[in-house]
Motif scaffolding. Structure first.
Motif: not given
Length: 405
Positions: A337-361
């Motif tokens: 999920g982190f790699l997908f958000a970083k390299y495919v979705l191009k999310l910033s690091i804080l949006n990326n990690l925030g989304s990961i905490t949500g995705g991992m509930t």
């Protein structure tokens, strides 16, 4: 002594409160221990609660002076649920002002990321079932019940846990519970450490990332009400209580086996109230200081309630191979999920990690990320990804059980 069997006395309630605050005191000290800039933070409370449950759960039952052990479990569940309501409602109010603008801007990214995380978790679980059937005396149906329990624990997902128990044969419900309890430990700690280690590995300039996050979301702030708002009380406790009441109500509505649960209901209602901030001239937004206190208090109670109960089953049913399966189901979806958000979705690091905490509930990881990032704006990404992940993990859990019957 109790007046009659099954009633918890005032002295027993006092002992329960003493236990809760003692665990909190020791847990926060433990969480402050830092090794190379990484600490457990709030998860330190969970570790101490888990250890207490491992070694002193029977002692807790004796001191509560109840004959039926289920009363101890119910008392801890009350502590856990109260904490969950306080934490999630606070997060919703904090994220509300920026949530809808941020969600609209990044809608596809949040949905895709949540699906990637949960699907990878499901595939990891399926792979462990297929491999694990060669190394166990359990039937395929029994093994799938155990490992779907592991999946819900790995993703710290109570809704998935409940859905799995409702889907399996009643005789297999205990296996789901055991799996959930075994995997829950690393499910909490793994994501908590991940959101701290990754920024250090990438040498992130946190001050610059905070600035970029605020700039990116500042345009989504709502218009202020023209005129003086009417405050119901000094701290905004009334609107907080209103959000909790409505959240519990909407969370209890079931469609088939699915419901938003208390977590989803409170998050949704507080997001809406936090976004609008007022109904006419009446303020429905608690004070920021109130939200910070409730957020931390709620997280503390949630971790203690879940940790003590989990510790009891962890010792009783622990097997190393199941723990390894749980680690796999936490690490693979998180990293992919982190790699997908970083390299495919191009999310910033804080949006990326925030989304990961949500995705991992992961409720505990969000609390850690807020402290690590130094801004509560990361809660917007969590709140945007969480509902999609919530629904997806429930459906995936039920699908896996049906598939391996």
């Amino acid at each position: 002594m109790n007046l009659f069997d099954g009633v918890i006395s005032i002295q027993s309630i006092g002992f329960l409160m003493f236990t809760v605050f003692a665990i909190a005191a020791v847990g926060y000290v433990f969480g402050r221990i830092t090794i190379k800039g990484v600490s457990l933070g709030d998860a330190g409370v969970f570790i101490i609660a888990l250890l207490y449950g491992c070694f002193f759960y029977d002692n807790l039952s004796d001191n509560l002076m109840v004959a039926d052990a289920s009363y101890v479990s119910n008392a801890l569940k009350i502590v856990e649920n109260m904490g969950l309501i306080l934490f999630v409602t606070s997060v919703g109010f904090i994220a509300g002002p920026n949530f809808f603008g941020n969600f609209k801007k990044n809608f596809k990214s949040y949905v895709l990321l949540a699906l990637v995380v949960i699907v990878m978790g499901g595939l990891s679980c399926a792979g462990c079932i297929l491999v694990g059937q060669n190394f166990t005396d359990l039937s395929l149906e029994e093994l799938s019940a155990m490992l779907v329990g592991l999946l819900s624990g790995s993703l710290t997902s109570t809704p998935a846990f409940s859905a799995a128990k409702a889907t399996v044969d009643p005789a297999l419900e205990d296996l789901v519970s055991v799996g959930h309890g075994i995997a829950y430990l690393f499910g909490v700690i793994g994501v908590v450490l991940f959101v701290q280690i990754v920024p250090k590995m990438l040498k992130v300039n946190m001050a610059e990332e905070r600035k970029n996050l605020v700039v990116a979301e500042s345009s989504s702030l709502k218009k202020e009400y023209k005129g003086k708002l009417i405050e119901m009380d000094e701290f905004g406790l009334m609107p907080f209580a209103l959000a909790a009441i409505l959240g519990i109500f909407f969370g209890s509505i079931k469609i088939g086996n699915f419901s938003l649960t208390t977590t989803g209901g409170c998050l949704l209602v507080s997001l809406v109230l936090g976004h609008f901030a007022h109904i006419g001239p009446v303020s429905v937004s608690p004070k920021p200081a109130t939200l910070k206190v409730f957020r931390e208090l709620g997280l503390m109670l949630f971790l203690i309630g879940a940790g003590v109960a989990g510790g009891a089953s962890f010792v009783k049913y622990f097997e190393s191979i199941y723990f390894v399966y749980g680690i796999i189901m936490t690490i693979i979806p998180m990293i992919v999920g982190f790699l997908f958000a970083k390299y495919v979705l191009k999310l910033s690091i804080l949006n990326n990690l925030g989304s990961i905490t949500g995705g991992m509930t992961s409720t505990p990881a969000l609390g850690t990320l807020i402290n690590t990032a130094g801004t509560e704006n990361v809660a917007s990404a969590y709140a945007a990804t969480y509902p999609v992940a919530l629904i997806s993990v429930v459906l995936v859990s039920q699908f896996l059980i049906i598939l391996f019957r």
